[in-house]
Design an enzyme around this catalytic site. Structure first.
Site, mmCIF file in Angstrom:
data_model
loop_
_atom_site.group_PDB
_atom_site.id
_atom_site.type_symbol
_atom_site.label_atom_id
_atom_site.label_comp_id
_atom_site.label_asym_id
_atom_site.label_seq_id
_atom_site.Cartn_x
_atom_site.Cartn_y
_atom_site.Cartn_z
ATOM 1 N N HIS A 1 0.791 -1.123 -0.054
ATOM 2 C CA HIS A 1 0.076 -0.195 -0.201
ATOM 3 C C HIS A 1 0.944 1.188 -0.066
ATOM 4 O O HIS A 1 0.245 2.528 0.016
ATOM 5 C CB HIS A 1 -0.781 0.262 0.492
ATOM 6 N N ASP B 1 0.990 -7.814 1.845
ATOM 7 C CA ASP B 1 1.441 -6.240 2.290
ATOM 8 C C ASP B 1 2.486 -6.041 1.858
ATOM 9 O O ASP B 1 3.267 -5.387 2.723
ATOM 10 C CB ASP B 1 0.364 -5.446 2.921
ATOM 11 N N SER C 1 3.847 2.353 8.425
ATOM 12 C CA SER C 1 3.498 1.526 7.408
ATOM 13 C C SER C 1 4.835 1.156 6.598
ATOM 14 O O SER C 1 5.886 2.009 5.650
ATOM 15 C CB SER C 1 2.719 1.338 6.580
HETATM 16 N N1 ARG Z 1 -4.451 0.417 7.844
HETATM 17 C C1 ARG Z 1 -3.504 0.411 7.358
HETATM 18 C C2 ARG Z 1 -2.876 1.965 7.523
HETATM 19 O O1 ARG Z 1 -3.261 2.909 8.273
HETATM 20 C C3 ARG Z 1 -3.329 0.205 5.615
HETATM 21 C C4 ARG Z 1 -3.950 0.476 4.910
HETATM 22 C C5 ARG Z 1 -4.322 0.457 3.351
HETATM 23 N N2 ARG Z 1 -5.363 -0.740 2.940
HETATM 24 C C6 ARG Z 1 -6.749 -0.723 2.906
HETATM 25 N N3 ARG Z 1 -6.675 -1.787 2.661
HETATM 26 N N4 ARG Z 1 -6.870 0.235 3.081
HETATM 27 O O2 ARG Z 1 -1.921 2.473 6.759
HETATM 28 N N1 GLU Z 2 -1.263 1.283 8.269
HETATM 29 C C1 GLU Z 2 -0.621 2.072 8.546
HETATM 30 C C2 GLU Z 2 0.210 3.550 7.601
HETATM 31 O O1 GLU Z 2 0.616 3.641 6.191
HETATM 32 C C3 GLU Z 2 0.655 1.941 9.531
HETATM 33 C C4 GLU Z 2 -0.581 1.842 10.194
HETATM 34 C C5 GLU Z 2 -1.403 2.093 11.796
HETATM 35 O O2 GLU Z 2 -1.783 3.683 11.479
HETATM 36 O O3 GLU Z 2 -0.364 2.204 12.455
HETATM 37 O O4 GLU Z 2 1.347 4.062 8.352
#
Ligand code: ARG
Ligand code: GLU
Length: 720
Positions: A85, A221, A655
């Protein structure tokens, strides 16, 4: 009696034991007290091996990937791992109907096939310097907040200039603890970063937004990049002559796996946390701001979804926007639940009560700190309606694509209306808009935007005090009888900004001083109205309070540090390099439910659903699964491990962060947190907060067995 004593011991020990995992530490200060704790928990490294300015250390393998992620170097030829991502934009930009790398994945089988990404950077941290004394020497308590900011800026500008002198480094000075301390960061930014590999989305994004923020997780990921440098190993813009970057340090990769309670630590760039807010602020976020954001996004997501379900092309066009909108939407819901479950507001009130009692105990303290809590309360009471207004405005601004796009024309209007228009600048601006239009319309479907426009304004009108709404809403009420759908219908009919064709025709014919047509365009008018409302009404009303809050927070933290002598304070995340550590651990999300700490490919197969896009499993992966053809990447249990969780305190920006074992070997890539733990940006709960990590063995298995790109593995240093 014995029972009483052991109970007392537990009570006394508990907080410090639990606190052991909370915190995001400045890597140059680990030796102060964190190193000891890390070693007690099992780490076999020294602080000097993690961060050093005298020799290559682990920190030299860590990068800021692009603008908001972390990455790590894993070979002596500049190979980088980060999340799928995080690489998404780059992967998408190389994708077309003929080469759909998002759907099918991409693998460069030789260096010649690696794809350049203009604008993408990999930034190394050269060193951190504590400049608190130098900055604070310029300040005193009689300064107004504005005077203080000016003095800070002057001093930090000088420090930056001095540090950057005769180097190609970039220096940044950031406040810590709301300006009680200042640190300077010296960075080296590499500008030629090429795409090497990415799994198909049904691996890299498996589970999509449904599984996002959730445990148990089965998402692969990751994506692979390579940093290029000039012949002297220095940063350079993309050039065919560039060569793979030779890092000072690259991470070794462990295939040994991990067990419950094993020590882990994470290196990375968490973006922003607010651990020291008063109860009033938490109340405001959870009860005012988050519900507005959530409701506005529920509507947008529903509208996007309706169109995406009907049409494959639209689904691809809106995939990233949907994911981005949904990401915050889901996180805030988890945050609200977590805050409530923890009674975070009650806990903060309790602390504030005792803090005030402590402050009242002597004159000096009471002079310094006695007024803090009431002052917080007063400001947050004043801010409340404005914080609601701000939430509506921000969601509307970001939600309505056409008015955001219309801002591209702002500069053209200014240039054209000048007394003596600069033709060359106008031409350049037109070219810029053409470029922006190309990107914008590639992923744009006007009917979605039209529905969203009507819905956002409608919510705005019905849910916010009239006097805090932008003037244009009143006009819509008068002219369209509060029928926002009719208004949006007409806006999209009349605006030339709703289609690429019309925009380009307009630009083709654009002659100097024809800004009138832009200024009269209803999309532009809406954009102006929203932005002006913010800059003329909301911002001036709130900026004084915001700056007062900064200064209160600064004093509050100072007071808390005096009051809670044994608490280990750590600075809020501010997108600077941090180390956090914890243990491999499952958790109990609710009564009678316990989660294990790792997932396997069996779980991927169990979630498989060929009819749901996010849960498709490719034949090749199924074949490997059925043959159990995992090679050396299988766990001791013979299974293919996919993800695991641990109690490392992470946030957005972490991330792609390396998750390392006691020897500092890479065991996984951080990519998420669990839903029950998303309130950790405001208050951490050691029982509930877990970071979600991709098992590096799964990434290598996909690279090697699934993609047949074993030449990349050969570059890496593998510990078996
Ligand atoms: N929750 C993760 C973060 O905050 C992954 C986000 C990307 N993935 C998604 N399915 N939207 O970045
Ligand atoms: N998915 C988050 C990011 O892109 C990391 C997950 C979190 O927020 O802890 O930074």
């Amino acid at each position: 009696m014995k029972r009483v004593i052991s109970f007392l011991i537990i009570i006394v020990l508990l907080p410090s034991l639990l606190l052991a995992k909370e915190g995001m530490w400045i890597p140059s200060l680990l030796n102060k007290f964190v190193e000891k704790d890390m070693r007690k928990m099992g780490m076999r490294l020294t602080a000097e091996e993690i961060y050093s300015i005298n020799q290559a250390s682990l920190k030299d393998a860590i990068i800021i990937f692009g603008g908001g992620c972390t990455g790590e170097v894993v070979s002596d030829q500049g190979l980088v791992l980060t999340n799928h991502h995080c690489g998404y934009g780059a992967i998408q930009s190389h994708s077309s109907v003929e080469h759909d790398y998002l759907t099918n994945g991409f693998w460069a089988m030789s260096k010649e096939e690696e794809l350049p990404n203009p604008g993408l950077t990999a930034t190394f941290l050269v060193r951190i310097e504590d400049v608190s004394e130098k900055v604070l020497a310029e300040l005193n308590d009689n300064m107004t907040e504005a005077e203080r900011s000016a003095a800070v800026k002057e001093k930090t500008d000088a420090l930056i200039a001095e540090a950057e002198k005769d180097t190609h480094y970039k220096a940044v000075v950031k406040p810590f603890y709301y300006g009680n301390e200042y640190y300077m960061f010296l960075y080296e930014e590499y500008k030629d970063v090429r795409l090497v590999g990415a799994p198909p989305s049904n691996i890299g994004k498996f589970g999509g937004d449904t599984d996002n923020w959730m445990w148990p997780r089965h998402t692969g990921d990751f994506s692979v990049f390579r940093i290029y440098a000039d012949k002297d190993n220095n940063p350079a813009e993309y050039s065919e002559d560039n060569v793979p970057y030779k890092p000072m340090k690259h991470l070794k990769i462990s295939l040994k796996g991990y067990e419950k309670d094993d020590f882990t630590f994470v290196f990375g760039y968490p973006g922003s946390t607010e651990q020291y807010l008063p109860s009033f602020a938490i109340d405001n976020i959870v009860n005012e701001v988050n519900p507005i954001r959530i409701d506005m996004r529920t509507e947008r997501l529903d509208i996007m979804n309706k169109y995406m379900e009907q049409d494959q092309k639209i689904r691809i066009q809106y995939a990233a926007k949907y994911a981005g909108t949904s990401n915050g939407w889901k996180k805030w819901q988890g945050e609200n639940r977590g805050i409530e479950r923890m009674d975070a507001i009650g806990k903060k009130q309790h602390l504030e009560k005792h803090f005030m009692e402590w402050a009242a105990m002597n004159d000096q303290r009471s002079k310094l700190y006695g007024g803090l809590v009431p002052a917080f309360e007063e400001i947050y009471t004043n801010l409340e309606p404005y914080s609601r207004a701000r939430a509506f405005l921000l969601e509307t601004l970001f939600g309505i694509e056409i008015s955001r796009f219309s801002r591209n024309f702002k500069k053209l209007v200014t240039l054209s209306n000048a007394d003596d228009p600069d033709e060359k600048a106008i031409e350049e601006q037109i070219e810029k808009i053409r470029k922006a239009a190309k990107g914008h319309f590639k992923n744009y479907h006007a009917p979605i935007d039209k529905e969203i426009t009507a819905k956002m304004l409608d919510l705005y009108f019905h849910r916010l005090n009239r006097d805090l709404q932008p003037q244009i809403i009143t006009e819509i009420i008068q002219d369209y009888d509060a029928d926002f759908t009719a208004y949006a219908e007409e806006l999209f009919d009349d605006s030339f900004m709703s289609s690429e064709k019309e925009v380009n025709e307009f630009l083709d014919k654009y002659k100097t001083r024809k800004a009138k047509k832009i200024e009269k365009d209803p999309a532009y008018v809406l954009g102006e109205a929203l932005y002006n409302h913010y800059f003329s009404n909301i911002l001036p009303a709130t900026s004084q309070w915001d700056s007062d809050l900064d200064s209160l927070q600064r004093i509050y933290i100072r007071g808390l540090k005096e009051y809670q002598k044994n608490r280990r304070f750590y600075p809020d995340a501010n997108f600077t390099l941090r180390v956090t550590y914890g243990k491999i651990q499952g958790y109990e999300p609710r009564d009678a439910v316990a989660y294990e700490y790792f997932t396997t490919l069996e779980g991927v197969m169990a979630k498989e659903d060929p009819d749901i896009y996010d849960y498709v499993v490719e034949d090749k992966l199924k074949e490997l699964y059925h043959k159990k053809d995992y090679g050396r990447y299988a766990g001791d249990d013979g299974k293919m491990h996919v993800c695991f969780i641990a109690s490392n305190h992470t946030s957005g920006g972490n991330s792609g962060s390396p998750v390392l074992n006691a020897d500092g070997h890479l065991i996984g890539l951080n990519f998420d947190r669990n839903w029950e733990g998303t309130m950790s940006d405001l208050m951490y709960d050691p029982d509930m907060c877990r970071n979600i990590t991709l098992d590096v063995r799964y990434a290598l298995f996909i690279i090697d067995k699934f993609a047949g790109a074993g030449h990349l593995i050969d570059e890496m240093t593998i510990i078996e």
